[in-house]
Every structure is written in structure tokens, then in C-alpha cells.
Scaffold this motif. Structure first.
Motif, PDB file in Angstrom:
ATOM      1  N   THR A   1       0.835  -1.212   0.000  1.00 31.24           N
ATOM      2  CA  THR A   1       0.000   0.000   0.000  1.00 31.24           C
ATOM      3  C   THR A   1       0.868   1.260   0.000  1.00 31.24           C
ATOM      4  O   THR A   1       0.631   2.213  -0.758  1.00 31.24           O
ATOM      5  N   LEU A   2       1.893   1.269   0.866  1.00 35.59           N
ATOM      6  CA  LEU A   2       2.791   2.423   0.936  1.00 35.59           C
ATOM      7  C   LEU A   2       3.604   2.577  -0.351  1.00 35.59           C
ATOM      8  O   LEU A   2       3.848   3.694  -0.816  1.00 35.59           O
ATOM      9  N   ALA A   3       4.010   1.447  -0.929  1.00 33.74           N
ATOM     10  CA  ALA A   3       4.788   1.497  -2.174  1.00 33.74           C
ATOM     11  C   ALA A   3       3.957   2.105  -3.304  1.00 33.74           C
ATOM     12  O   ALA A   3       4.475   2.868  -4.131  1.00 33.74           O
ATOM     13  N   LEU A   4       2.663   1.796  -3.330  1.00 37.05           N
ATOM     14  CA  LEU A   4       1.782   2.404  -4.339  1.00 37.05           C
ATOM     15  C   LEU A   4       1.702   3.914  -4.136  1.00 37.05           C
ATOM     16  O   LEU A   4       1.689   4.696  -5.093  1.00 37.05           O
ATOM     17  N   GLY A   5       1.656   4.326  -2.862  1.00 37.74           N
ATOM     18  CA  GLY A   5       1.654   5.765  -2.547  1.00 37.74           C
ATOM     19  C   GLY A   5       2.942   6.437  -2.991  1.00 37.74           C
ATOM     20  O   GLY A   5       2.919   7.551  -3.533  1.00 37.74           O
ATOM     21  N   VAL A   6       4.066   5.753  -2.792  1.00 35.98           N
ATOM     22  CA  VAL A   6       5.364   6.292  -3.215  1.00 35.98           C
ATOM     23  C   VAL A   6       5.398   6.469  -4.726  1.00 35.98           C
ATOM     24  O   VAL A   6       5.901   7.476  -5.238  1.00 35.98           O
TER      25      VAL A   6
ATOM     26  N   LYS B   1       2.935   7.057  -6.721  1.00 35.80           N
ATOM     27  CA  LYS B   1       2.135   8.237  -7.070  1.00 35.80           C
ATOM     28  C   LYS B   1       2.924   9.516  -6.809  1.00 35.80           C
ATOM     29  O   LYS B   1       2.852  10.480  -7.577  1.00 35.80           O
ATOM     30  N   MET B   2       3.683   9.543  -5.701  1.00 37.08           N
ATOM     31  CA  MET B   2       4.492  10.713  -5.373  1.00 37.08           C
ATOM     32  C   MET B   2       5.609  10.912  -6.396  1.00 37.08           C
ATOM     33  O   MET B   2       5.941  12.037  -6.760  1.00 37.08           O
ATOM     34  N   VAL B   3       6.183   9.810  -6.880  1.00 32.25           N
ATOM     35  CA  VAL B   3       7.243   9.886  -7.891  1.00 32.25           C
ATOM     36  C   VAL B   3       6.710  10.554  -9.156  1.00 32.25           C
ATOM     37  O   VAL B   3       7.388  11.372  -9.780  1.00 32.25           O
TER      38      VAL B   3
ATOM     39  N   ALA C   1       6.945   7.397   5.459  1.00 28.66           N
ATOM     40  CA  ALA C   1       6.799   8.861   5.335  1.00 28.66           C
ATOM     41  C   ALA C   1       5.558   9.228   4.530  1.00 28.66           C
ATOM     42  O   ALA C   1       4.978  10.293   4.722  1.00 28.66           O
ATOM     43  N   VAL C   2       5.124   8.324   3.635  1.00 23.52           N
ATOM     44  CA  VAL C   2       3.919   8.579   2.832  1.00 23.52           C
ATOM     45  C   VAL C   2       2.710   8.710   3.749  1.00 23.52           C
ATOM     46  O   VAL C   2       1.912   9.632   3.637  1.00 23.52           O
TER      47      VAL C   2
END
Length: 584
Positions: free
Chosen positions: A290-295, A297-299, A310-311
Motif C-alpha cells: 500500500t505504501l509502495a503504491l503511494g510512493v 504516485k508521489m514519484v 513517510a507517505v
């Protein structure tokens, strides 16, 4: 404090001269002071990054579950849990490793140089080799490589927005200052990381690396105690609750089984099996994915995230303190209003893009009527407007705004200079507060009060003598523009073949602003709807800051604007009483 000492005292203290250091002396000082670089924290190894993925309490419980499963013969359970553990760890490791590599590449992209006097001759060296006592030469476009005391200033202006937030370039001097001053007002010093926008100068280095103002900020950031993110705290709490609950329940089950006549070893195996079954093996993997998917999107939004948790921490934010210049605003001065021919003319367009229209009382006017303004703006100007992927300005941002105005009117600086080459000039200084050039005629710009002192005439549908009533009206309009947070320059001209700043014809007032980014207002609204308070931090004048904050929707009636000096004078208890209402 270097700014309160005379040039001779500074040179004596640093054991150097205006001709710079000898090469041998500079090499000795590198050994003493180190390289002119910001120190990095302890480099994290690849193995450390990988092992750090298994520090969470829940991950520890799962590792214990693997060991116990193997001991009791549940090999299939041990393999499945191990695969989940490994996959979760690899996913987190890959993301953090990529982030570290991306940051390293960003650091390697620039290899700055400095122009320095060594052995009495001018040399180009890596900025990392600068030492206290080195004498450096600065010119337009240079990034200041270290903190320096100015020895000689030739109309030197510095953009210090990266350090102070002040969007207007600061005119520098070599004079000794006597009173205690905040950083932004130490006008005989230049600071590492700031940009030369006008003029040139000779300076002596007094601080390098971690001893510079930027170094002090870096040191404070490195000393910040690392705290667990809200997600890490919650997961640790869940892990502890699950672990303790499983032990208690399994122990009770085992004891009850023994009391009912079952073998102790049999009940131990049952208890352990129950404990392993109670642990949610997939939870770490689900959280990591879940956090990796958020990262990811931030990229896509050009943000590099070092640590996966941190996300989630961003989602817990309640207050955002944002720098104004270059973050909330474009850091591109733009002319918004003109007072010309007894009319206030509004100018559309933002930033350095030379596209816009001109309006009087919301009615568009013919830009050909403004060619005089365009000619003065373009010719009495040392900046350059460059168009590659985007429009950028080389030189002073204020002059850049005038260049853009000229192009909106339809006047190209290069074409005008080819037709009317510059023959003479009187450069801008902090004492004169104006600049004049001689091309086909005399063109001047400067502070409205100074320009008016040198004007005997005014352009008002033709040239006529200027009256005291005219001057009073112009100054009142100047005050109105300033109260709206606009920076105002006056333009004037005069026919003649000899450059002299008297009996000029007043042409106009040009009022400019560093415009807000188009997306900022909507972003601030979203923050407010999400319960996040936005505070603007800037080095601008109080009136300018209030005008921008009003326009962005940050400041409302009853909110407080706090200056640096006012903040310094407040005690902690006084600050706590008002902090909830401070918006700027």
C-alpha cells in the motif's frame, strides 16, 4: 561578527590580503578547515537498508513464528511466512535504495567552480577547494560559493531568496555596519548558495562548509532526533497487543488442556500452533504494498520518498509552514499595473511568459499607445530574457519583469539595441537609487521619489511641465501600489546626446509583483478542507506579505502577521498565546 568589522580588520583576522592566498597556504588551510562541502550523515550500507526492513515489532513476531513453526514440524507454515517476510522486506528495500541513488545522482549533477585570486593571479577552482582567507570574484549569474565579507562592490546585487525568502535582490556594499542586524540586513556580507543578479564584486571568504549559514541549517537538520512515524507507532502497538494476547490465550489453552488430562508436550504444540495462527502474516506485506503504491504516485509528482512510512505521515499533517518565494509564488517578478498618461493600466499574464493584454477599467487598450514605456523598459535594462524550454531571466528579477513588459507591448530588446546601441550609462547604486542610459535619447528608471526629483516635465498626452500637484498625485498612487504589496519603479526619458539626469520627462510608474502559482489557491483550499492549517513564511516586507497572503486565501481579518524582530522579542509563553492566530 564580520559585518561590524572594517575590511582591514577582516583581512588581518583571516591572515590574507586583497591579492588572495598563496597556493601553499591554501593547501595548508584545507587540512585545517576541511573542504568547502556540507557534511553528510553517516552513509547507510545496502545491507543496513535491507535489514532495517525487519525491525518492526510485527516482523519480529513473524520471524519468531517461523522459528517455532520449524521446531514443531510445521514446515509449510514456516515457508509461507518466510516468503511473505522476504517479499515485504525486498519491496521496502528496493524503494529506499532507489531513493538513495536518485538523491546521489541529483548531488552529482552540479560541479560548481569559483573564480579566486591565488598567488596574486586569477584562477578557476572547484568550490570545494575554497578556504577562509581566499579572495573570490563574483559577477552576474554566479552562485556564491561560501560566506564572504565584501571588499569591493561594483553595483553588486544578490538574490537571497533561497536563504531569506526575500524575492527582491539585495544591493550590497563594502561599508562597515555598526549595529546588530538580522541576517537579511547584513548588506556587506554575501552568503553561500545565493545568486549574483547584477554588478560584480570582490569578497574574502570567512566561512566554508558547515560553518556557513547554510551549513548551520544543515547541522540543525542532522541533529533532529528521529522519531517513529504514526504508522510505525500504530503497527508496533498492534504487534505488541497481538503478541501479548497470543501468549496469554495460548498459555490459558495449554493450562486448561493439561488440567483436562492432556499431555504437556501435546498442549505446548497446540498452544504454539494457535499463536502462529493468530499472527496476521500478510499484514506487513499489505502495508508495504500500500505504501509502495503511494510512493509511486508521489514519484509521478516529482517527489522522492526515502522511507516508505513517510507517505502515511504526510496524511497525519495538521500544519504546513510554507516558504513564499518560489513555492507559493513563481519567483518571477511580473508587472501588474502601470500609471501612464494619467491612467492606471492593468496588465494581464503571469511570470516571465511575454504574453498579456492591457486594460483600463476592464476595457482592453491598444498596446501601441504604450511603446514609449516598452522602449524605456527594454533599453534601460541589463537583464536578458532567455527562452529554452521555459522563459527564464539572466540578471535582476525586477529588470526581467520590465523586459517581459516590453515584449508584451511588442518591443524586443535585441531589435531596439541594434537600432539604438547604448553609448553611455550611469549604473544603479543604493545611494543614487536610479539608472540611466544613453541610446538614441536618455532613458532612466529608479525609485519614484528619486526620479521625480530629477523631472521637470511629464508625459500627459504630450510633454508639459510637471507641477507639485502632479508629483503629489504620483506619490499617492505609489503609496497605493505599495500598500497592495507591489514593488514600484518609475520610468523617465529625455531627448539629448549627453547623459545627464536632470530635467527629465516623467513617463510612468510600473508596479510589479511576484505572482502566486496558479495551483496554489486550490491546494490551500484542499488543505483547509482536510483540516490542515497553512502558514506562509517569507522575508518580504509586512505589507507585501499581507497582500500575497490575502490573495492566496491564507490571511483573514483577525489573523496575525509576525515579523522576525517581533518573534525574537516574544517569550515562549507569549508566543504560545498567539501562535494559533499567526498566519504569516
Amino acid at each position: 561578527m564580520m559585518y561590524t568589522k572594517s575590511i582591514s580588520s577582516v583581512l588581518k583576522e583571516l591572515q590574507t590580503t586583497e591579492h588572495g592566498l598563496r597556493q601553499e597556504k591554501a593547501e595548508e588551510r584545507i587540512k585545517k578547515y576541511g573542504y568547502n562541502e556540507l557534511e553528510e550523515g553517516k552513509r547507510i550500507s545496502v545491507l543496513t537498508i535491507f535489514l532495517s526492513q525487519f525491525k518492526d515489532f510485527l516482523m519480529v513476531i513473524l520471524m519468531i513464528a517461523v522459528i517455532v513453526s520449524l521446531l514443531i514440524g510445521e514446515t509449510a507454515d514456516a515457508v509461507v511466512i518466510s516468503i511473505i517476510l522476504f517479499a515485504s522486506g525486498v519491496l521496502g528495500f528496493v524503494q529506499e535504495y532507489r531513493a538513495e541513488k536518485s538523491l546521489e545522482m541529483l548531488k552529482k549533477m552540479s560541479s560548481p567552480k569559483a573564480k579566486v585570486l591565488r598567488d596574486g593571479t586569477e584562477k578557476i577552482i572547484d568550490t570545494g577547494e575554497l578556504v577562509p582567507g581566499d579572495v573570490i570574484l563574483l559577477e552576474v549569474g554566479d552562485k556564491v560559493p561560501a560566506d564572504c565579507r565584501i571588499i569591493k562592490s561594483y553595483n553588486l546585487s544578490i538574490d537571497e531568496s533561497v536563504l531569506t525568502g526575500e524575492s527582491v535582490s539585495v544591493t550590497k556594499t563594502s561599508e562597515t555596519l555598526t549595529e546588530k542586524l538580522p541576517l537579511a540586513e547584513r548588506k556587506n556580507l554575501v552568503f553561500s548558495g545565493t545568486i549574483v543578479t547584477f554588478g560584480r564584486g570582490m569578497c574574502v571568504v570567512y566561512a566554508t562548509g558547515m560553518n556557513t549559514e547554510f551549513g548551520k541549517i544543515a547541522k540543525m537538520l542532522q541533529s533532529v532526533k528521529k522519531e517513529m512515524t504514526p504508522l510505525q507507532k500504530n503497527l508496533e502497538g498492534v504487534g505488541k497487543v497481538l503478541g501479548v494476547s497470543a501468549l496469554i490465550i495460548c498459555s490459558l489453552v495449554a493450562v486448561l488442556g493439561i488440567l483436562r488430562g492432556h499431555e504437556p508436550l501435546e498442549m505446548f504444540i497446540w498452544g504454539v500452533s494457535l499463536a502462529v495462527a493468530a499472527v496476521p502474516e500478510a499484514l506487513p506485506a499489505v502495508v508495504t504494498i500500500t505504501l509502495a503504491l503511494g510512493v509511486q504516485k508521489m514519484v509521478k509528482r516529482n517527489a522522492i520518498i526515502r522511507k516508505l512510512p513517510a507517505v502515511e505521515t504526510l496524511g497525519c499533517t495538521t500544519v504546513i509552514c510554507s516558504d513564499k518565494t518560489g513555492t507559493l509564488t513563481k519567483n518571477e517578478m511580473t508587472v501588474k499595473k502601470i500609471f501612464f498618461n494619467d491612467q492606471i493600466i492593468e496588465v494581464s499574464g503571469v511570470g516571465y511568459i511575454p504574453k498579456g493584454d492591457f486594460y483600463v477599467e476592464k476595457k482592453e487598450i491598444d498596446r501601441k499607445n504604450l511603446e514609449l514605456i516598452g522602449r524605456i523598459s527594454a533599453l534601460c535594462n541589463d537583464a536578458k530574457l532567455v527562452h529554452e524550454k521555459d522563459y527564464t531571466v539572466i540578471g535582476d528579477p525586477t529588470e526581467g519583469a520590465l523586459l517581459v513588459l516590453a515584449e508584451k507591448i511588442g518591443m524586443q530588446k535585441s531589435d531596439l539595441e541594434e537600432r539604438f546601441p547604448r553609448k553611455d550609462e550611469l549604473t544603479f547604486t543604493s545611494e543614487r537609487k536610479m539608472m540611466s542610459v544613453l541610446n538614441d535619447m536618455i532613458y532612466s528608471k529608479g525609485a519614484p521619489e528619486t526620479i521625480l526629483e530629477n523631472c521637470s516635465y511629464i508625459y500627459d498626452n504630450g510633454i508639459r511641465e510637471i507641477t507639485e500637484t502632479d508629483k503629489k498625485k504620483i506619490l499617492e498612487i505609489n503609496e497605493t501600489f505599495a500598500s497592495e504589496g507591489l514593488r514600484v519603479l518609475a520610468l523617465a526619458y529625455k531627448e539629448g546626446g549627453i547623459l545627464e539626469e536632470k530635467d527629465l520627462v516623467f513617463a510612468s510608474l510600473t508596479a510589479m509583483l511576484d505572482p502566486p502559482r496558479e495551483e496554489v489557491r486550490e491546494a490551500i483550499k484542499i488543505c483547509e478542507l482536510s483540516g490542515i492549517k497553512v502558514i506562509m513564511i517569507t522575508g518580504d516586507h509586512k505589507l507585501t506579505a499581507k497582500a500575497i497572503a490575502n490573495e492566496l486565501g491564507i490571511f483573514e481579518e483577525g489573523d496575525i502577521i509576525l515579523t522576525g524582530r517581533e518573534l525574537d522579542e516574544l517569550s515562549d509563553s507569549e508566543f504560545e498565546k498567539i501562535v494559533e492566530n499567526v498566519k504569516v
